[in-house]
Design a protein around this motif. Structure first.
Motif, short mmCIF file in Angstrom:
data_model
loop_
_atom_site.label_atom_id
_atom_site.label_comp_id
_atom_site.label_asym_id
_atom_site.label_seq_id
_atom_site.Cartn_x
_atom_site.Cartn_y
_atom_site.Cartn_z
N VAL A 290 -45.93 55.28 75.81
CA VAL A 290 -45.61 56.34 74.79
C VAL A 290 -44.82 56.01 73.56
N TYR A 291 -45.28 56.15 72.47
CA TYR A 291 -44.32 55.68 71.30
C TYR A 291 -44.52 56.74 70.06
N ALA A 292 -43.37 56.81 69.30
CA ALA A 292 -43.65 57.51 68.19
C ALA A 292 -42.58 56.92 67.31
N GLY A 293 -43.04 57.09 66.01
CA GLY A 293 -42.11 56.64 64.83
C GLY A 293 -42.00 54.88 65.16
N GLY A 294 -42.77 54.34 65.75
CA GLY A 294 -42.72 52.78 65.83
C GLY A 294 -41.62 52.60 66.87
N LYS A 295 -41.30 53.45 67.77
CA LYS A 295 -40.49 53.24 68.74
C LYS A 295 -40.80 53.80 70.05
N ILE A 296 -40.64 53.02 71.30
CA ILE A 296 -41.04 53.66 72.52
C ILE A 296 -40.19 54.69 73.19
N ILE A 297 -40.93 55.75 73.42
CA ILE A 297 -39.99 56.77 74.14
C ILE A 297 -40.20 57.06 75.76
N GLU A 298 -41.44 56.40 76.21
CA GLU A 298 -41.44 56.57 77.67
C GLU A 298 -42.61 55.49 78.15
N VAL A 299 -42.24 54.75 79.14
CA VAL A 299 -43.24 53.88 79.90
C VAL A 299 -43.39 54.31 81.33
N ASN A 300 -44.62 53.50 81.81
CA ASN A 300 -44.56 53.67 83.28
C ASN A 300 -44.07 52.38 83.76
N GLU A 301 -44.18 52.16 85.36
CA GLU A 301 -43.74 51.04 86.20
C GLU A 301 -44.69 49.75 85.82
N ALA A 302 -46.09 50.14 85.73
CA ALA A 302 -47.01 48.94 85.41
C ALA A 302 -46.53 48.46 84.14
N ALA A 303 -46.20 49.03 83.05
CA ALA A 303 -45.88 48.57 81.78
C ALA A 303 -44.72 47.68 81.86
N CYS A 304 -43.44 48.00 82.80
CA CYS A 304 -42.39 47.13 82.82
C CYS A 304 -42.82 45.91 83.36
N ARG A 305 -43.48 45.83 84.55
CA ARG A 305 -43.99 44.67 85.17
C ARG A 305 -44.73 43.77 84.30
N LEU A 306 -45.64 44.40 83.56
CA LEU A 306 -46.63 43.42 82.61
C LEU A 306 -45.79 42.88 81.61
N LEU A 307 -44.52 43.50 81.00
CA LEU A 307 -43.89 42.81 80.08
C LEU A 307 -42.66 42.48 80.40
N GLY A 308 -42.20 42.57 81.79
CA GLY A 308 -40.96 41.86 82.14
C GLY A 308 -39.76 42.40 81.75
N TYR A 309 -39.72 43.68 81.32
CA TYR A 309 -38.64 44.53 80.87
C TYR A 309 -38.52 45.42 81.96
N THR A 310 -37.21 46.27 82.02
CA THR A 310 -36.80 47.27 82.66
C THR A 310 -37.29 48.33 82.02
N GLU A 311 -37.00 49.72 82.59
CA GLU A 311 -37.49 50.75 81.75
C GLU A 311 -36.58 51.09 80.57
N SER A 312 -35.41 51.10 80.95
CA SER A 312 -34.15 51.33 80.17
C SER A 312 -34.22 50.45 78.88
N GLU A 313 -34.80 49.10 79.27
CA GLU A 313 -34.77 47.94 78.15
C GLU A 313 -35.83 48.41 76.97
N LEU A 314 -37.02 48.95 77.62
CA LEU A 314 -38.18 49.19 76.93
C LEU A 314 -38.07 50.31 76.05
N VAL A 315 -37.45 51.30 76.76
CA VAL A 315 -37.12 52.83 75.85
C VAL A 315 -36.21 52.59 74.71
N HIS A 316 -36.92 53.05 73.44
CA HIS A 316 -36.18 52.90 71.98
C HIS A 316 -36.35 51.45 71.57
N LEU A 317 -37.23 50.72 72.29
CA LEU A 317 -37.36 49.25 71.60
C LEU A 317 -38.61 49.44 70.71
N PRO A 318 -38.56 48.75 69.51
CA PRO A 318 -39.57 48.96 68.50
C PRO A 318 -40.72 48.31 69.10
#
Length: 818
Positions: A290-318
Motif C-alpha cells: 500500500v503506497y501513497a505519494g510515491g512512498k510505501i505506507i503498509e506491506v504484508n509479510e509476503a511482500a517482505c519475503r519477496l523483496l528481502g526487506y523487513t517491514e520497518s525497512e519497506l515502510v516509507h521507502l520510495p
C-alpha cells in the motif's frame, strides 16, 4: 347452538388461513434477512403463536356461540313478558269459557280483538290460543288471521283466521311442557304450513290456578335468523380484529428477533472477515504493498519475503527504489484495476520478473494505491520449457515434426533467395519393433537416443524426429553429391553395434532423398517425395539410401490405386472363386478341391493373384478378402454335399488372419451361417506361420476344436524344425510343386523322404503341380496319397467344377459296370 355451521367453518378457515399466511410471511422475512427459519432461531416465539392460534380458535367459537345465545335469550325474555301479559288479559276476559264451539260464545269476539291488537305488535308474527279436548287432542281456540306475506291484506287461504276446534296436527314438546304450567320457547325456528317461525308458549290458568289453555306466540324466522346472524358477525369481526392484533404483535416480535439475529451475525461475520483478511494478507504468497505519494505506507509479510526487506525497512521507502527502470510492459486495464508485468529489484540487488495488479482505494480517509505483486520467475521458466517441448521431441531432444517443417521452409526460402539447392532426407530405423518386443521399450528408447546423439554430431545436417522410428533431415546448399555423402555418414554411424545394458544391438537405416528445386519447391512436396524414396529403399535388406525418381511415385500410385480398386472390388463383388480338384491317387477319385481367388477387373480383365495379394496383405485388405473367400467356399461346397458327400474344400490362410485373435470366433460364425459341417473345410497354412511354435500350437488347437482339418502348404520350402512337426495338430502335408517338377533330378531323393515322413507322423501327403501322367504314376508308386495339378484339371469356375464332378461320377460308374 351453532344455528349457522358454514359461518363457523368460514371463521375457523379464516383464522387458520391467516395463521398460515403469518407463518409464510415470517419465513419470507427470515430468507430476506438471511437467517434460519423462525422455528429454528425463535422456537419459543413460534410455539407461543401456535398455542395462541389454537386457544383463539376455541375462545372465538365460544364467544360467537355466547353472542348467539345472548340474542336468543333476549327473544326469550321478551316473549315471556308479552306472553304473560296476553295470558293475563285472556284469563281476565274469561277465556276459560271458550271451547271447540267458541265462535258462538260472547267472549270470543273480544278475545279475538285482543289477540289481533297484540298481533299488530311489531316483532310478533302471530298470536293464538290452544286447548286440549277429552281425547287429548290439541285444538285451536282463538287464532286471528295472519298477514304472512306482509302486504297489508289477507289474500291467501293459509292467512285466514283458524276456526275454533281445528286440531293441531303437529307434536311439539314445548306445547306439552306449556300445558304442564311452564313458559317454553323453541331453541331454533321450525317450518310449517304457515312458513318459518320460532314459537313461545305460555299457560293460561283458570280461576282455580290450573292450566286451562296456552297462548302461542310466533316470531318471524327470517327476522330471528337475521338478528342472530348480525350478532354472530359482530362477534366474528371482533375476534378477527383481536387475532390480527395478536398476529401483528407476533410478526413485530419476530422481526425484532430477526433484526437482532442478523445484526449479531453481521457483527460476527464482519469480525471474522476482518480477522480472515488479516490472516490472508499474511498467509498469501502474493505481496501486498500500500503506497501513497510515491512512498510505501503498509506491506504484508509476503511482500517482505519477496523483496528481502523487513517491514520497518519497506515502510516509507520510495516505490521507485524497487522498480527496474523501463521494465514495465503495457498495462491491461479492467475498470479501476491495472495489470502489468515489471521487473523488481530485491534488497540484495537481484532482479526478478513480477506481475502487478494495481487498484486505487480509499484507505482510512486517504486515497492510496494497493498493489498485489506475484513472482513470475517460475512461470517464465515453465513458459520457456513449454516452448522448448513445443518444438522438440521429448525423448531425443531433437526438433520435432512442427519445428522441422518450419526449418525446411526457412532452408528453402534461403536456397531460393541465394539460388542454391537443398536436400531433404526421410530416415526410417528398422529393427526397433523387434528390439521393443524382445527387450522392452526402455531398451528401444535407448537405441533411439544413441542414434539421435550420433546424428546430432554430424556437421552440416539438421536432423529431427518425425514420428516413432522415423526421422527427417535437411541439408542447406546441398546437391546430389553432398546429399549422398551425408546419407552415407548417417548410415555409417548407425550400422555400428549399439550397446545397451551389455547387449549388442543392430538396426538398419533406410533413407529417401529429395532435392530442391528439381523434385519440388515447397516443404510438403519434398517431404512426401523423400518418403516415397524411403519406401523404395526399405525393400532392401541392408541399410541404403535412394534419391527420388518419378517411377517410384508411379509405382506407389499404382499400389494406392490397386488398394482403392480392391476395396471397390469387394463392395461390387468382382472377385470369383475357382476350384482345382484334388485327386486320391490309388483310385483317381475326386476327394476335394482347393479354392483359389480370381479378380475380374471391369477394365483390366482377369488380374493375377500374384499382383493383388501382396498389396492386400500390405494394406490389411487380405482379412476381409479372405473372409469372403471362406464364406463363399463354404456356401458353395455346402450346395455340392447332397450329390458329393465326401467332398471337402481347402482354403489358404494368410499370416495376418492366422495371427488375428478374433479369427477362431469369426470362423465358427461363418461355419454356422453357411451350414457347412466343419470336417469338410480344410485350412492351409505355411511353414512360416509356425515359426513361433508355441503360439502356432495354441491357435491350431483352437481351430481343431472347431472340427476343421489343417494342411501344411508348400512343405519343404520353409523354415519349420522337423522336431516340432509331430507336435503340430496337422492332417496333411502339401508337397511344393518344385519337388514334383524335378523328380528325375537331385530332388528325387527328397520327395520320397517327405512322403515317408508324412506317413511316419500319421498324416496324409498331397503333391501339388502334377502336370503329366509320368509324374502322377511316379507319385502313386511312391505311395503319395493325393495330388492336384493341370494333369487332372486346371482351376475351374464353380459351374465348370460342377460339370467336372458330374463327368467324373459318370466315368466312375461306367468303370464299375465294366
Amino acid at each position: 347452538m351453532m344455528s349457522n355451521k358454514p359461518e363457523y367453518i368460514l371463521y375457523v378457515a379464516g383464522i387458520l388461513t391467516t395463521a398460515a399466511a403469518v407463518y409464510a410471511y415470517g419465513h419470507w422475512m427470515a430468507k430476506r434477512h438471511r437467517t434460519p427459519p423462525p422455528w429454528r432461531f425463535a422456537p419459543k416465539l413460534v410455539a407461543s403463536f401456535a398455542l395462541f392460534v389454537v386457544l383463539f380458535l376455541g375462545a372465538g367459537i365460544a364467544y360467537i356461540r355466547y353472542a348467539e345465545q345472548h340474542e336468543h335469550r333476549k327473544y326469550e325474555e321478551a316473549a315471556n313478558q308479552i306472553a304473560g301479559m296476553i295470558a293475563g288479559d285472556l284469563a281476565a276476559m274469561g277465556h276459560e269459557r271458550l271451547d271447540e264451539k267458541a265462535a258462538s260464545s260472547p267472549v270470543y269476539p273480544s278475545a279475538l280483538q285482543a289477540l289481533e291488537r297484540w298481533q299488530s305488535h311489531g316483532r310478533l308474527l302471530s298470536v293464538y290460543t290452544m286447548k286440549k279436548n277429552e281425547r287429548g287432542q290439541v285444538y285451536f281456540v282463538v287464532a286471528p288471521a295472519v298477514d304472512y306475506n306482509r302486504n297489508g291484506r289477507i289474500d291467501g287461504p293459509k292467512e285466514r283466521a283458524v276456526p275454533p276446534g281445528t286440531v293441531y296436527r303437529h307434536h311439539l314438546p314445548e306445547i306439552e311442557r306449556a300445558f304442564h304450567g311452564r313458559f317454553v320457547m323453541e331453541k331454533a325456528p321450525t317450518s310449517g304450513k304457515w312458513g318459518g317461525s320460532i314459537s313461545a308458549f305460555m299457560p293460561i290458568r283458570a280461576a282455580d290456578g290450573s292450566v286451562d289453555a296456552i297462548v302461542g306466540i310466533d316470531y318471524d324466522a327470517d327476522v330471528y335468523d337475521l338478528r342472530l346472524q348480525k350478532e354472530r358477525q359482530k362477534a366474528m369481526w371482533a375476534m378477527a380484529m383481536l387475532f390480527w392484533i395478536g398476529a401483528a404483535i407476533y410478526l413485530l416480535a419476530l422481526h425484532q428477533r430477526m433484526e437482532q439475529k442478523a445484526f449479531a451475525a453481521y457483527r460476527k461475520m464482519l469480525a471474522a472477515s476482518e480477522h480472515r483478511l488479516r490472516r490472508l494478507a499474511e498467509m498469501t504468497t502474493e505481496g501486498l504493498i500500500v503506497y501513497a505519494g510515491g512512498k510505501i505506507i503498509e506491506v504484508n509479510e509476503a511482500a517482505c519475503r519477496l523483496l528481502g526487506y523487513t517491514e520497518s525497512e519497506l515502510v516509507h521507502l520510495p516505490v521507485d527504489d524497487l522498480v527496474v527502470q523501463g521494465s514495465m510492459t503495457e498495462a491491461r486495464s479492467d475498470g479501476e484495476r491495472k495489470r502489468f508485468e515489471i521487473e523488481l529489484r530485491r534488497k540484495d540487488g537481484t532482479v526478478f520478473p513480477a506481475e502487478v495488479l494495481q487498484r486505487r482505494y480509499d484507505y482510512e480517509g486517504q486515497n492510496v494505491m494497493v498493489a498485489a505483486v506475484r513472482d513470475l520467475t517460475e512461470q517464465k521458466q515453465n513458459e520457456r520449457r513449454l516452448q522448448y517441448f513445443a518444438s522438440h521431441d521429448e525423448l531425443t531432444g531433437l526438433p520435432n515434426k512442427e519445428a522441422m517443417y518450419k526449418q525446411i521452409e526457412q532452408c528453402l526460402a534461403g536456397a531460393k533467395r541465394n539460388g542454391q539447392e537443398a536436400a531433404v532426407m526421410f530416415l526410417e530405423v528398422s529393427g526397433i519393433k523387434t528390439i521393443n518386443d524382445f527387450y522392452g521399450y526402455a531398451v528401444g528408447d535407448e537405441v533411439l537416443l544413441h542414434l539421435a546423439r550420433l546424428w546430432r554430431e554430424q556437421k552440416g545436417i539438421m536432423v529431427g524426429r518425425w514420428s516413432g522410428n522415423e526421422f527427417i533431415a535437411v541439408l542447406p546448399d546441398s546437391a546430389n553429391e553432398k546429399a549422398e555423402e551425408a546419407a552415407k555418414r548417417l548410415i555409417e554411424v548407425a550400422d555400428e553395434p549399439i550397446v545397451v545394458n551389455g547387449l549388442e544391438l543392430y538396426v538398419t537405416v533406410n533413407i529417401g532423398i529429395s532435392v530442391y528445386p528439381k523434385d519440388g519447391e515447397d516443404a510438403k512436396t519434398l517431404i512426401r517425395k523423400a518418403d516415397i524414396a524411403r519406401y523404395e529403399a526399405r525393400k532392401k535388406a541392408a541399410s541404403d539410401f535412394l534419391f527420388f525418381t518419378e517411377p517410384m511415385a508411379i509405382r506407389l500410385n499404382e499400389k494406392m490405386a490397386m488398394e482403392r480398386d480392391l476395396r471397390r472390388a469387394l463392395e461390387h463383388e468382382e472377385f470369383e472363386l475357382y476350384y482345382q480338384p484334388q485327386i486320391r491317387l490309388h483310385d483317381r477319385q475326386v476327394i476335394g478341391m482347393e479354392a483359389l481367388i480370381r479378380w475380374r477387373h471391369p477394365e483390366k480383365g482377369m488380374v493375377s493373384p500374384s499382383l493383388f495379394i501382396p498389396v492386400a496383405e500390405q494394406t490389411g485388405m487380405i482379412i476381409p478378402i479372405n473372409e469372403w473367400v471362406i464364406r463363399t467356399a463354404c456356401r458353395q461346397t455346402k450346395q455340392l454335399l447332397d450329390r458329393f458327400p465326401h467332398l471337402s474344400v481347402s482354403v489358404n490362410l494368410s499370416p495376418y488372419e492366422f495371427e488375428s485373435r478374433r479369427f477362431v470366433d469369426k470362423l465358427a460364425g461363418l461355419l454356422a451361417d453357411t451350414g457347412l459341417p466343419p470336417h469338410h473345410l480344410d485350412l492351409e497354412i505355411t511353414e512360416r506361420m509356425t515359426m513361433d511354435t508355441e503360439r502356432a500350437l495354441d491357435i491350431l488347437s483352437k481351430l481343431k476344436g472347431l472340427g476343421v482339418t489343417i494342411s501344411m502348404d508348400d512343405f519343404g520350402t520353409g523354415y519349420s524344425s522337423l522336431s516340432y512337426l509331430t507336435d503340430l495338430p496337422i492332417d496333411r502335408l502339401k508337397i511344393d510343386r518344385s519337388f514334383v517338377q524335378h523328380i528325375q533330378g537331385k530332388k528325387d531323393v527328397i520327395l520320397p523322404a517327405i512322403i515317408r515322413l508324412g506317413h511316419n507322423i500319421g498324416v496324409k501327403v498331397l503333391a501339388e503341380g502334377v502336370e503329366t501322367e509320368t509324374e502322377a504314376a511316379y507319385l502313386q508308386g511312391k505311395r503319395c496319397d493325393e495330388a492336384q495339378g493341370y494333369y487332372f484339371s486346371p482351376p475351374l469356375p464353380y459351374d465348370e467344377l460342377v460339370r467336372f464332378l458330374n463327368e467324373q461320377r459318370v466315368r466312375r460308374q461306367a468303370q464299375e459296370l465294366t
